[in-house]
Write a protein that holds these residues in place. Structure first.
Motif, short mmCIF file in Angstrom:
data_model
loop_
_atom_site.label_atom_id
_atom_site.label_comp_id
_atom_site.label_asym_id
_atom_site.label_seq_id
_atom_site.Cartn_x
_atom_site.Cartn_y
_atom_site.Cartn_z
N GLY A 83 0.82 -1.20 0.00
CA GLY A 83 0.00 0.00 0.00
C GLY A 83 0.85 1.24 0.00
O GLY A 83 1.88 1.28 0.64
N CYS A 84 0.42 2.21 -0.74
CA CYS A 84 1.08 3.51 -0.75
C CYS A 84 -0.03 4.52 -0.90
O CYS A 84 -0.73 4.51 -1.89
N GLY A 85 -0.21 5.34 0.10
CA GLY A 85 -1.30 6.30 0.00
C GLY A 85 -0.89 7.65 0.54
O GLY A 85 -0.07 7.74 1.43
N GLY A 86 -1.46 8.68 -0.02
CA GLY A 86 -1.19 10.02 0.44
C GLY A 86 -2.49 10.72 0.76
O GLY A 86 -3.46 10.54 0.07
N TYR A 87 -2.48 11.55 1.77
CA TYR A 87 -3.69 12.22 2.19
C TYR A 87 -3.50 13.72 2.36
O TYR A 87 -4.31 14.39 2.92
N SER A 88 -2.41 14.25 1.90
CA SER A 88 -2.13 15.66 2.10
C SER A 88 -1.95 16.35 0.76
O SER A 88 -1.45 15.76 -0.17
N GLU A 125 9.73 8.87 -10.20
CA GLU A 125 8.35 9.36 -10.15
C GLU A 125 7.62 9.12 -11.47
O GLU A 125 6.46 8.69 -11.48
N ASN A 126 8.28 9.39 -12.59
CA ASN A 126 7.66 9.17 -13.90
C ASN A 126 7.33 7.71 -14.14
O ASN A 126 6.25 7.37 -14.62
N ASP A 186 0.22 12.42 -7.69
CA ASP A 186 1.24 13.25 -8.33
C ASP A 186 1.56 14.51 -7.54
O ASP A 186 2.65 15.06 -7.66
N ASP A 187 0.62 14.99 -6.74
CA ASP A 187 0.81 16.24 -6.04
C ASP A 187 1.53 16.10 -4.70
O ASP A 187 1.68 17.07 -3.97
N ILE A 188 2.00 14.90 -4.40
CA ILE A 188 2.71 14.65 -3.15
C ILE A 188 4.15 14.24 -3.47
O ILE A 188 4.38 13.38 -4.31
N ASN A 189 5.08 14.87 -2.79
CA ASN A 189 6.48 14.49 -2.92
C ASN A 189 6.77 13.42 -1.87
O ASN A 189 6.98 13.73 -0.71
N TYR A 190 6.78 12.16 -2.30
CA TYR A 190 7.01 11.05 -1.38
C TYR A 190 8.49 10.90 -1.02
O TYR A 190 8.83 10.15 -0.12
N ASN A 249 9.91 6.36 -3.59
CA ASN A 249 9.80 6.14 -5.03
C ASN A 249 10.71 5.01 -5.50
O ASN A 249 10.34 4.22 -6.36
N TYR A 250 11.89 4.94 -4.93
CA TYR A 250 12.83 3.87 -5.28
C TYR A 250 12.26 2.50 -4.88
O TYR A 250 12.25 1.57 -5.69
#
Length: 126
Positions: free
Chosen positions: A4-9, A66-67, A99-103, A108-109
């Protein structure tokens, strides 16, 4: 396999220094960032042993990772939603990758490397 990978901000700030928790136990990798409210968990037999044989994180740029992850996540999620044409036991749940979150580069790796491992181990072409 659980992944799982999720972003909420909506914040686009964040880096490897923001990572608050990294735990490796056997074949489990967990990375969490409390400030961005995301978590990535990879539970996959043999992934850690395979990972040490690959190019290191510094070999890739964050932009490249990221791409590639945008494309790979989109294809993976498409297969989750199209369960009649793809093995349901491989494509369990969608991945929330925004896309709007810098993980950060580390997340990303690991995501990119997981997709490489997934494709090799299960003979899938994403």
């Amino acid at each position: 396999m659980i992944f799982g990978c999720g972003g909420y901000s909506n914040s686009s700030s964040g880096s490897e220094q923001d990572i608050s928790s990294v735990a490796k136990k056997g074949d489990t990798i967990r990375i969490a960032n409390d400030s961005l409210e995301y978590e990535i968990i990879i539970i996959e037999p043999g992934f850690n042993n395979w990972l040490v044989t690959q190019f290191p994180e510094d070999y890739y740029t964050q932009g490249f990772l990221e791409n590639r992850n945008r494309f790979l996540v989109a294809e993976y999620n498409r297969r989750v939603l199209n369960a009649t044409q793809h093995p349901r036991d491989l494509y369990i749940q969608q991945i929330d990758y925004r896309d709007d979150i810098n993980y950060g580069k580390e997340v990303n790796y690991l995501l990119f490397m997981y997709f490489k491992y997934f494709q090799q181990r299960y003979k899938q072409k994403l």
